[in-house]
Design a protein around this motif. Structure first.
Motif, PDB file in Angstrom:
ATOM      1  N   VAL A  99     -13.468  32.277  -0.464  1.00 40.92           N
ATOM      2  CA  VAL A  99     -14.155  32.290   0.831  1.00 40.92           C
ATOM      3  C   VAL A  99     -15.464  31.530   0.749  1.00 40.92           C
ATOM      4  O   VAL A  99     -15.804  30.729   1.628  1.00 40.92           O
ATOM      5  CB  VAL A  99     -14.408  33.743   1.281  1.00 40.92           C
ATOM      6  CG1 VAL A  99     -15.291  33.777   2.518  1.00 40.92           C
ATOM      7  CG2 VAL A  99     -13.084  34.449   1.561  1.00 40.92           C
ATOM      8  N   SER A 100     -16.207  31.751  -0.335  1.00 36.72           N
ATOM      9  CA  SER A 100     -17.489  31.066  -0.494  1.00 36.72           C
ATOM     10  C   SER A 100     -17.306  29.556  -0.527  1.00 36.72           C
ATOM     11  O   SER A 100     -18.083  28.810   0.079  1.00 36.72           O
ATOM     12  CB  SER A 100     -18.187  31.532  -1.774  1.00 36.72           C
ATOM     13  OG  SER A 100     -18.805  32.785  -1.569  1.00 36.72           O
ATOM     14  N   GLU A 101     -16.265  29.128  -1.252  1.00 36.46           N
ATOM     15  CA  GLU A 101     -16.007  27.695  -1.311  1.00 36.46           C
ATOM     16  C   GLU A 101     -15.702  27.151   0.076  1.00 36.46           C
ATOM     17  O   GLU A 101     -16.228  26.124   0.486  1.00 36.46           O
ATOM     18  CB  GLU A 101     -14.840  27.410  -2.263  1.00 36.46           C
ATOM     19  CG  GLU A 101     -15.181  27.619  -3.729  1.00 36.46           C
ATOM     20  CD  GLU A 101     -13.945  27.511  -4.614  1.00 36.46           C
ATOM     21  OE1 GLU A 101     -12.845  27.264  -4.073  1.00 36.46           O
ATOM     22  OE2 GLU A 101     -14.074  27.694  -5.841  1.00 36.46           O
ATOM     23  N   GLY A 102     -14.829  27.872   0.790  1.00 32.74           N
ATOM     24  CA  GLY A 102     -14.459  27.421   2.121  1.00 32.74           C
ATOM     25  C   GLY A 102     -15.643  27.377   3.065  1.00 32.74           C
ATOM     26  O   GLY A 102     -15.894  26.362   3.726  1.00 32.74           O
ATOM     27  N   PHE A 103     -16.387  28.474   3.113  1.00 30.04           N
ATOM     28  CA  PHE A 103     -17.543  28.529   3.999  1.00 30.04           C
ATOM     29  C   PHE A 103     -18.655  27.611   3.522  1.00 30.04           C
ATOM     30  O   PHE A 103     -19.336  26.971   4.327  1.00 30.04           O
ATOM     31  CB  PHE A 103     -18.055  29.967   4.099  1.00 30.04           C
ATOM     32  CG  PHE A 103     -17.224  30.850   4.984  1.00 30.04           C
ATOM     33  CD1 PHE A 103     -16.186  30.326   5.735  1.00 30.04           C
ATOM     34  CD2 PHE A 103     -17.482  32.212   5.081  1.00 30.04           C
ATOM     35  CE1 PHE A 103     -15.414  31.133   6.562  1.00 30.04           C
ATOM     36  CE2 PHE A 103     -16.718  33.032   5.913  1.00 30.04           C
ATOM     37  CZ  PHE A 103     -15.686  32.482   6.646  1.00 30.04           C
ATOM     38  N   GLY A 104     -18.843  27.551   2.218  1.00 29.60           N
ATOM     39  CA  GLY A 104     -19.915  26.717   1.676  1.00 29.60           C
ATOM     40  C   GLY A 104     -19.767  25.270   2.083  1.00 29.60           C
ATOM     41  O   GLY A 104     -20.763  24.570   2.268  1.00 29.60           O
ATOM     42  N   GLY A 105     -18.508  24.832   2.234  1.00 23.78           N
ATOM     43  CA  GLY A 105     -18.270  23.458   2.637  1.00 23.78           C
ATOM     44  C   GLY A 105     -18.841  23.143   4.008  1.00 23.78           C
ATOM     45  O   GLY A 105     -19.124  21.993   4.324  1.00 23.78           O
ATOM     46  N   ILE A 106     -19.026  24.185   4.840  1.00 21.84           N
ATOM     47  CA  ILE A 106     -19.586  23.952   6.163  1.00 21.84           C
ATOM     48  C   ILE A 106     -20.944  24.641   6.315  1.00 21.84           C
ATOM     49  O   ILE A 106     -21.407  24.912   7.424  1.00 21.84           O
ATOM     50  CB  ILE A 106     -18.621  24.437   7.268  1.00 21.84           C
ATOM     51  CG1 ILE A 106     -18.240  25.908   7.043  1.00 21.84           C
ATOM     52  CG2 ILE A 106     -17.370  23.590   7.284  1.00 21.84           C
ATOM     53  CD1 ILE A 106     -17.231  26.410   8.076  1.00 21.84           C
ATOM     54  N   GLY A 107     -21.581  24.925   5.171  1.00 14.68           N
ATOM     55  CA  GLY A 107     -22.945  25.441   5.195  1.00 14.68           C
ATOM     56  C   GLY A 107     -23.082  26.837   5.771  1.00 14.68           C
ATOM     57  O   GLY A 107     -24.080  27.158   6.402  1.00 14.68           O
ATOM     58  N   ALA A 108     -22.070  27.658   5.556  1.00 12.48           N
ATOM     59  CA  ALA A 108     -22.114  29.013   6.101  1.00 12.48           C
ATOM     60  C   ALA A 108     -21.785  30.019   5.014  1.00 12.48           C
ATOM     61  O   ALA A 108     -21.473  29.651   3.882  1.00 12.48           O
ATOM     62  CB  ALA A 108     -21.123  29.149   7.251  1.00 12.48           C
ATOM     63  N   ARG A 109     -21.872  31.292   5.368  1.00  8.25           N
ATOM     64  CA  ARG A 109     -21.451  32.325   4.427  1.00  8.25           C
ATOM     65  C   ARG A 109     -20.928  33.532   5.177  1.00  8.25           C
ATOM     66  O   ARG A 109     -20.907  33.563   6.403  1.00  8.25           O
ATOM     67  CB  ARG A 109     -22.607  32.713   3.512  1.00  8.25           C
ATOM     68  CG  ARG A 109     -23.849  33.119   4.230  1.00  8.25           C
ATOM     69  CD  ARG A 109     -25.058  33.058   3.299  1.00  8.25           C
ATOM     70  NE  ARG A 109     -26.260  33.518   3.958  1.00  8.25           N
ATOM     71  CZ  ARG A 109     -26.733  34.769   3.877  1.00  8.25           C
ATOM     72  NH1 ARG A 109     -26.077  35.659   3.161  1.00  8.25           N
ATOM     73  NH2 ARG A 109     -27.810  35.125   4.513  1.00  8.25           N
ATOM     74  N   GLY A 110     -20.478  34.531   4.433  1.00  9.71           N
ATOM     75  CA  GLY A 110     -19.765  35.656   5.015  1.00  9.71           C
ATOM     76  C   GLY A 110     -20.520  36.358   6.121  1.00  9.71           C
ATOM     77  O   GLY A 110     -19.929  36.705   7.149  1.00  9.71           O
ATOM     78  N   TYR A 111     -21.791  36.594   5.926  1.00  9.37           N
ATOM     79  CA  TYR A 111     -22.585  37.297   6.924  1.00  9.37           C
ATOM     80  C   TYR A 111     -22.545  36.587   8.279  1.00  9.37           C
ATOM     81  O   TYR A 111     -22.526  37.222   9.327  1.00  9.37           O
ATOM     82  CB  TYR A 111     -24.032  37.441   6.445  1.00  9.37           C
ATOM     83  CG  TYR A 111     -24.255  38.588   5.481  1.00  9.37           C
ATOM     84  CD1 TYR A 111     -23.198  39.366   5.031  1.00  9.37           C
ATOM     85  CD2 TYR A 111     -25.533  38.919   5.041  1.00  9.37           C
ATOM     86  CE1 TYR A 111     -23.402  40.427   4.170  1.00  9.37           C
ATOM     87  CE2 TYR A 111     -25.745  39.972   4.175  1.00  9.37           C
ATOM     88  CZ  TYR A 111     -24.681  40.731   3.736  1.00  9.37           C
ATOM     89  OH  TYR A 111     -24.889  41.787   2.884  1.00  9.37           O
ATOM     90  N   HIS A 112     -22.560  35.263   8.239  1.00  8.76           N
ATOM     91  CA  HIS A 112     -22.515  34.513   9.487  1.00  8.76           C
ATOM     92  C   HIS A 112     -21.235  34.827  10.256  1.00  8.76           C
ATOM     93  O   HIS A 112     -21.265  35.092  11.461  1.00  8.76           O
ATOM     94  CB  HIS A 112     -22.592  33.014   9.201  1.00  8.76           C
ATOM     95  CG  HIS A 112     -23.871  32.586   8.560  1.00  8.76           C
ATOM     96  ND1 HIS A 112     -24.126  31.291   8.166  1.00  8.76           N
ATOM     97  CD2 HIS A 112     -24.977  33.286   8.233  1.00  8.76           C
ATOM     98  CE1 HIS A 112     -25.331  31.204   7.633  1.00  8.76           C
ATOM     99  NE2 HIS A 112     -25.863  32.411   7.656  1.00  8.76           N
TER     100      HIS A 112
END
Lengths: 152, 152
Positions: A32-45
């Motif tokens: 999930v971190s990799e996926g979200f990190g690619g678009i500058g986001a994280r789980g909390y968002h």
DNA sequence: CCGCTATCGTTGGCCGCGCCAACATTGGCT
DNA sequence: AGCCAATGTTGGCGCGGCCAACGATAGCGG
């Protein structure tokens, strides 16, 4: 003597459910971190945007309760979302302690993007399981979760 | 209009396997931390002591591989274990790059204690599941884990 | 009406876990 | 001899979960 070997996992760990849980969760979290990190986001968002999209504008305290996020962490996350124009923070005229957080159109688009990457992650995560096995897993985890959520 | 309501979890989260995993893992981790914290220990300690007990003396790199711990974190953990006399660190005469870590009798006692608290945690964690369901869960998680461990 | 209590947002900090980069030392291989 | 791999160590980063404190505000009981 010592086989320069295959670094097996100790039995005590391999057979402990909580170990299996935290390890698989770690793998999931990394994906999930990799996926979200690619678009500058994280789980909390994602958690906060999802709550806003489903239930409409809400106070920060409500967002925290719905997403299982501490009030203090909600502050920081909303700050980030505001900076990205994905969300608007406004004082609540009816209750001057509260802020009313509202998702913006850009926020909804971002939520949609994150949902797509999340779906891809689910596929990668559950790849080795059949459809029925995936159902079993979600059912069992849901059972555990609802049980322990009641227990405070 | 708005019921000042029961702070329900957004559907997008409730139905996402990775969310279920990380949440249940968080509950599990909290239970484990509480149990271990009561005796001044944490997960890394158990992993390393368990590896030492099962496979005998080993280098720090081996311990890291077996317990899924980064080399740098192994250093800190072994320092703590040495300070508690649960483990002995000695240079390896056969390979002067390595340290040989050996569990002490006190370390084995501590491992035993931690094992007992861990067992209690498993019971609390899996309370809502039947015996067959517990088997299903561990099987599914194990399947996921072995799959993703191969994928580096 | 007053005062107590609860809630809210905010700041600041802590811990556990996972991970990475860099470096010096040492071993193994060619 | 020379290059490459492994090891231990230091220092740092990020995420997620949590807690304590504070000022401001609301709500409620007396």
């Amino acid at each position: 003597m010592d086989h320069i070997g295959e670094s097996e996992t100790p039995t005590r760990l391999r057979t402990t459910p909580s170990w299996l849980l935290t390890q698989t969760a770690a793998h999931a979290g990394r994906l999930v971190s990799e996926g979200f990190g690619g678009i500058g986001a994280r789980g909390y968002h994602y958690r906060i945007l999802a709550a806003l999209d489903e239930f409409g504008p809400a106070s920060q305290a409500d967002l925290g309760r719905r997403g299982g996020i501490d009030r203090s962490d909600v502050v920081a996350t909303v700050n980030e979302l505001v900076a990205k124009d994905l969300v608007v923070r406004a004082p609540d005229p009816a209750d001057r302690r509260r802020n009313v957080i509202t998702i913006t159109p850009a926020g909804q688009r971002e939520l949609h993007r994150m949902g797509e990457t999340l779906a891809a992650v689910q596929d990668a995560l559950l790849a080795p399981l059949t459809a029925t096995e995936r159902g079993q897993l979600t059912r069992l985890l849901g059972k555990l979760l609802t049980h322990h959520r009641q227990r405070h």
